[in-house]
Design an enzyme around this catalytic site. Structure first.
Site, PDB file in Angstrom:
ATOM      1  N   ASN A 162       0.866  -1.179   0.000  1.00 40.89           N
ATOM      2  CA  ASN A 162       0.000   0.000   0.000  1.00 40.89           C
ATOM      3  C   ASN A 162       0.901   1.228   0.000  1.00 40.89           C
ATOM      4  O   ASN A 162       1.537   1.532   1.006  1.00 40.89           O
ATOM      5  CB  ASN A 162      -0.888  -0.018   1.253  1.00 40.89           C
ATOM      6  N   TRP A 163       0.934   1.916  -1.122  1.00 37.93           N
ATOM      7  CA  TRP A 163       1.827   3.072  -1.238  1.00 37.93           C
ATOM      8  C   TRP A 163       1.240   4.333  -0.605  1.00 37.93           C
ATOM      9  O   TRP A 163       1.889   5.381  -0.602  1.00 37.93           O
ATOM     10  CB  TRP A 163       2.158   3.336  -2.718  1.00 37.93           C
ATOM     11  N   LYS A 164       0.034   4.249  -0.131  1.00 39.05           N
ATOM     12  CA  LYS A 164      -0.632   5.402   0.503  1.00 39.05           C
ATOM     13  C   LYS A 164      -0.486   6.640  -0.384  1.00 39.05           C
ATOM     14  O   LYS A 164      -0.587   6.546  -1.596  1.00 39.05           O
ATOM     15  CB  LYS A 164      -0.070   5.641   1.912  1.00 39.05           C
TER      16      LYS A 164
ATOM     17  N   HIS B 167      -9.611   0.210   4.394  1.00 42.70           N
ATOM     18  CA  HIS B 167      -8.316   0.415   5.054  1.00 42.70           C
ATOM     19  C   HIS B 167      -8.534   1.295   6.286  1.00 42.70           C
ATOM     20  O   HIS B 167      -9.382   2.185   6.288  1.00 42.70           O
ATOM     21  CB  HIS B 167      -7.322   1.083   4.088  1.00 42.70           C
TER      22      HIS B 167
ATOM     23  N   GLU C 278      -7.123   3.792   7.441  1.00 37.37           N
ATOM     24  CA  GLU C 278      -7.085   5.250   7.240  1.00 37.37           C
ATOM     25  C   GLU C 278      -8.373   5.740   6.571  1.00 37.37           C
ATOM     26  O   GLU C 278      -8.823   6.861   6.819  1.00 37.37           O
ATOM     27  CB  GLU C 278      -5.831   5.622   6.440  1.00 37.37           C
TER      28      GLU C 278
ATOM     29  N   GLU D   4      -5.373  -5.877   9.950  1.00 31.09           N
ATOM     30  CA  GLU D   4      -4.426  -4.802  10.266  1.00 31.09           C
ATOM     31  C   GLU D   4      -4.863  -4.106  11.554  1.00 31.09           C
ATOM     32  O   GLU D   4      -5.748  -3.227  11.530  1.00 31.09           O
ATOM     33  CB  GLU D   4      -4.422  -3.768   9.131  1.00 31.09           C
TER      34      GLU D   4
ATOM     35  N   GLY E  17       1.776   1.990  10.703  1.00 29.51           N
ATOM     36  CA  GLY E  17       2.614   3.181  10.626  1.00 29.51           C
ATOM     37  C   GLY E  17       3.219   3.589  11.957  1.00 29.51           C
ATOM     38  O   GLY E  17       3.740   4.693  12.097  1.00 29.51           O
TER      39      GLY E  17
ATOM     40  N   SER F 124       3.144  -2.227  10.234  1.00 30.12           N
ATOM     41  CA  SER F 124       4.581  -2.094  10.523  1.00 30.12           C
ATOM     42  C   SER F 124       5.381  -3.349  10.166  1.00 30.12           C
ATOM     43  O   SER F 124       6.323  -3.710  10.869  1.00 30.12           O
ATOM     44  CB  SER F 124       4.809  -1.695  11.983  1.00 30.12           C
TER      45      SER F 124
ATOM     46  N   GLY G  39       2.884  -1.073   4.211  1.00 35.14           N
ATOM     47  CA  GLY G  39       2.837   0.329   3.825  1.00 35.14           C
ATOM     48  C   GLY G  39       4.233   0.881   3.644  1.00 35.14           C
ATOM     49  O   GLY G  39       4.890   0.677   2.620  1.00 35.14           O
ATOM     50  N   GLY G  40       4.732   1.573   4.682  1.00 32.66           N
ATOM     51  CA  GLY G  40       6.000   2.293   4.602  1.00 32.66           C
ATOM     52  C   GLY G  40       7.147   1.504   3.983  1.00 32.66           C
ATOM     53  O   GLY G  40       7.863   1.999   3.102  1.00 32.66           O
TER      54      GLY G  40
HETATM   55  C1  PEP Z   1      -0.840  -0.168   5.592  1.00 28.61           C
HETATM   56  O1  PEP Z   1      -0.846   0.940   5.097  1.00 28.61           O
HETATM   57  O2  PEP Z   1      -1.731  -0.979   5.306  1.00 28.61           O
HETATM   58  C2  PEP Z   1       0.227  -0.519   6.535  1.00 28.61           C
HETATM   59  C3  PEP Z   1       0.205  -1.691   7.097  1.00 28.61           C
HETATM   60  O3  PEP Z   1       1.184   0.440   6.762  1.00 28.61           O
HETATM   61  P1  PEP Z   1       2.595   0.237   7.545  1.00 28.61           P
HETATM   62  O4  PEP Z   1       3.224  -1.013   6.985  1.00 28.61           O
HETATM   63  O5  PEP Z   1       3.375   1.461   7.222  1.00 28.61           O
HETATM   64  O6  PEP Z   1       2.271   0.084   8.978  1.00 28.61           O
END
Ligand code: PEP
Length: 241
Positions: free
Chosen positions: A9-11, A96, A98, A168, A174, A211, A232-233
């Site tokens: 997920n590149w957000k 998601h 967010e 999640e 994050g 994470s 994500g990150g």
């Molecule tokens: C996500 O955006 O779904 C996610 C899990 O982000 P991160 O890996 O940065 O926690």
């Protein structure tokens, strides 16, 4: 051996030029592997560029980060399923954390999005997970069950077989704080029971997200219950893959 799904997920990162650069480097560095499927969820403006570059590999699929359930009309800022599909997406994230907790998406809206995607032959990756206060109050399984029911209730087994689930925990996204592999496995087991109660047959992929990085991914995937990861990150660096 179970198949694994790695999803990125590149957000709100990687505009088209950077997405193109990522894809070129990624394709140089990696090869398809049996039993491994990759998903990339770029921001909407980079969907077409990313799909054009990565849909060239049969093991890679590209999806939208969100879709709106109405097919067309005066919905400024929204991306319909048909628009995402036209840009090369074969699925989308739904619910998601967010979208739920920053933008106020409701459980009922996730259900509409799942159905709109399935109706168009696309794949929903339904994200579920509890907030920290809910975990501390012992409500994790109940919250996740509520979200699964809202997203999937009434679907037949054939439709359910096309759904991916990402567990999640909101407190792990994050934050650098991830669930331990056994913690994740407990919730994944509960999700499988919920899916069976909803009418799913066979094993639906249940991914873990929150994470995930190079340092902890192997421990998570060592759990038989974890069918892959949504990242994500750490997914933004092609060298890190
Ligand atoms: C996500 O955006 O779904 C996610 C899990 O982000 P991160 O890996 O940065 O926690």
């Amino acid at each position: 051996m179970r198949s694994l799904v790695y999803a990125a997920n590149w957000k709100m990162h990687l505009p088209p030029a950077e997405a193109r650069g990522f894809a070129a480097r990624f394709l140089e560095l990696t090869r398809p592997a049996e039993g491994r499927e990759l998903w990339f969820f770029p921001p909407a403006v980079s969907l077409e560029t990313t799909a054009a570059a990565l849909n060239t590999r049969p093991d890679i699929r590209v999806g939208a980060q969100d879709v709106y359930w109405e097919p067309k009309g005066a919905f400024t800022g929204a991306t319909s399923v048909a628009l995402a599909s036209g840009a090369g997406a074969s699925g989308a994230l739904v619910g998601h954390s967010e979208r739920r907790h920053v933008f106020g998406e409701t459980d009922a809206e996730t259900g509409l999005k799942v159905r709109a995607l399935l109706g168009a032959g696309m794949v929903p990756m339904l994200c579920v997970g509890e907030k920290l206060a809910e975990r501390e109050a012992g409500q994790t399984e109940a919250v996740v069950r509520r979200q699964l029911h809202a997203g999937l209730e009434g679907l037949d087994a054939a439709a359910l077989a096309r759904v991916l689930i990402a567990y999640e925990p909101v407190w792990a996204i994050g934050t650098g704080r991830n669930a331990t592999p056994p913690d994740a496995a407990v919730v994944h087991r509960s999700i499988r029971k919920d899916l069976a109660a909803l009418g799913a047959r066979g094993r639906l992929p249940v991914l873990y997200g929150g994470s995930v990085n190079k340092g902890n991914v192997l421990g998570l995937l060592a759990e038989e219950e974890v069918d892959g990861v949504l990242v994500g990150g750490a997914s933004l660096d092609p060298e890190g893959w």
